[in-house]
Design an enzyme around this catalytic site. Sequence first.
Site, mmCIF file in Angstrom:
data_model
loop_
_atom_site.group_PDB
_atom_site.id
_atom_site.type_symbol
_atom_site.label_atom_id
_atom_site.label_comp_id
_atom_site.label_asym_id
_atom_site.label_seq_id
_atom_site.Cartn_x
_atom_site.Cartn_y
_atom_site.Cartn_z
ATOM 1 N N CYS A 1 31.752 -6.929 24.955
ATOM 2 C CA CYS A 1 32.187 -5.758 25.728
ATOM 3 C C CYS A 1 33.690 -5.706 25.934
ATOM 4 O O CYS A 1 34.218 -4.673 26.332
ATOM 5 C CB CYS A 1 31.494 -5.760 27.091
ATOM 6 S SG CYS A 1 31.929 -7.173 28.142
ATOM 7 N N GLU B 1 23.171 -3.406 24.935
ATOM 8 C CA GLU B 1 23.767 -3.417 26.277
ATOM 9 C C GLU B 1 25.273 -3.563 26.161
ATOM 10 O O GLU B 1 25.775 -4.290 25.297
ATOM 11 C CB GLU B 1 23.170 -4.577 27.088
ATOM 12 C CG GLU B 1 23.733 -4.727 28.508
ATOM 13 C CD GLU B 1 24.874 -5.728 28.612
ATOM 14 O OE1 GLU B 1 25.432 -5.883 29.707
ATOM 15 O OE2 GLU B 1 25.224 -6.355 27.579
ATOM 16 N N ARG C 1 25.976 -1.350 33.934
ATOM 17 C CA ARG C 1 25.981 -1.554 32.494
ATOM 18 C C ARG C 1 25.213 -0.415 31.821
ATOM 19 O O ARG C 1 24.264 0.129 32.395
ATOM 20 C CB ARG C 1 25.333 -2.901 32.123
ATOM 21 C CG ARG C 1 26.136 -4.128 32.569
ATOM 22 C CD ARG C 1 27.450 -4.211 31.825
ATOM 23 N NE ARG C 1 28.225 -5.397 32.129
ATOM 24 C CZ ARG C 1 29.186 -5.477 33.046
ATOM 25 N NH1 ARG C 1 29.443 -4.405 33.801
ATOM 26 N NH2 ARG C 1 29.864 -6.586 33.224
#
Length: 366
Positions: A86, A133, A179
Site C-alpha cells: 500500500c 485489500e 481499508r
Amino acid sequence: MSNKPENKSSKNGNHQLRFVDLFCGIGGFRIAFEGVGCKSVFSSDWNEKAQLTYESNFNEKPVGDIHAVAVADIPPHDILCAGFPCQPFSIAGVSKKLSLGRKHGFEDKEQGNLFFTIADIIEFHQPSAFVLENVKNLKSHDQGRTFQIIYDTLTNALGYTVYYKIIDARSVVPQHRERIFLVGFKEKRSFEFPEFPAQGPKLESILDTEVPDKYTLSDHLWKYLQDYAAKHRAAGNGFGFGLVTGKDVARTLSARYYKDGSEILISQGSRKNPRRLTPRECARLMGYPRGFQIPVSDTQAYKQFGNSVVVPVVERIAKAVVASLRRPLGERPGLVLKANDRSNTEAAKRNASPVSYFKARRQRKA
C-alpha cells in the site's frame, strides 16, 4: 491447445475451496479463509522477517519474490487473496515519497506495479473469485485515475464482476482503520459486503494490566513529542501524538510505530509518561488469535502488525465470498443492498472504456 491449468470452478458446491495468499505478510488472510473452511495452496512474501513469523504459525515458509515465480507454477485455485503493498498509494507513503522526490503510485518501480502481477496471475488461472485489500487512499490517489485503471483492468480486461467498499475496522477492533476491499467473481454472482456492528470494543479490551517499563517513553522522547505537537499546532497543522486511555479507540496502527509510537500512546496517568503498545497488544489490536506466535524483535513485530489486515474484518468478508460461491448462479442472498451504498451502485453503473495500459503491457510481455 491452451497451456492454462484446468481450474474447476465452484460450480461443485461441495469441494473444498482453495486459495492463494499473495503478499501474505504474517498470514491475516490465511487465518480468515482457513476459518471458513478453505485450503491454502500457495503463499508468497518477499520479506524474510515476515516469512519467519508466517512459518512459525503455519509450518510453511512462503515463497519469496513473486516476480521470480512463473505464473504457471502457482497452483490452481478458486480464490486469490492479496493485500498488495500500500505504500505507493497511502497518504503517508505518498507524502514521504514526494518529500524525497521519489515516484509514487504506479510509477513506483519497486512496488507500484505489483497490481499488474496480480492481474497476470488472475488472467492465467481464472480463479472463481478474488479479494484484494489496500489503503483507503487507493480510491482517490492521482485524482481517482489509479483506482480507475485497477477497476477497468479487473472488469473490462479480465472480465470479472467487481464489488468494492471502504470498511472501518473500529466496529470489530478498537482502532480507526479504513481499508478498501475489492471482491471479484469470474461468473456474474450477487454479493453483499457483510454488515458490521454499530458499536465496537474499546482499547481496554486489548490492553495488558502489567507492562514492562521498557515500553514507557523516556523523558527526552516525551518532551520531544510534546514540543513537536505544540510547534505544528501553532502553525495550524494537525500533526501530533495520539494519547489515549482504555476507554478510547486508537488511531491507525502503522508500520512506522516502532520509531516513536506517537500515533498510539497509552496514558499512564499524570505522574508517569505514556507508553507504547506491546507487540502482543498490537496483535490483539489487529484481531490475531491468542496463540499467534511472535518470533521476531519488537521492531519487526510493530512493522508486521502495522502492515497487516485486521483479521476479523477479512473473516467476515471471507464468509460472504464463500457463501456467494456456494450459491447457485443467479440466486441472490437473503438481504437486499442498502440504497445508499454508493460503492456498489457506482460499480454497477460505471461504463468505462477498455484498458489499453493492461493490454499493451501483455503484448510487450509476449
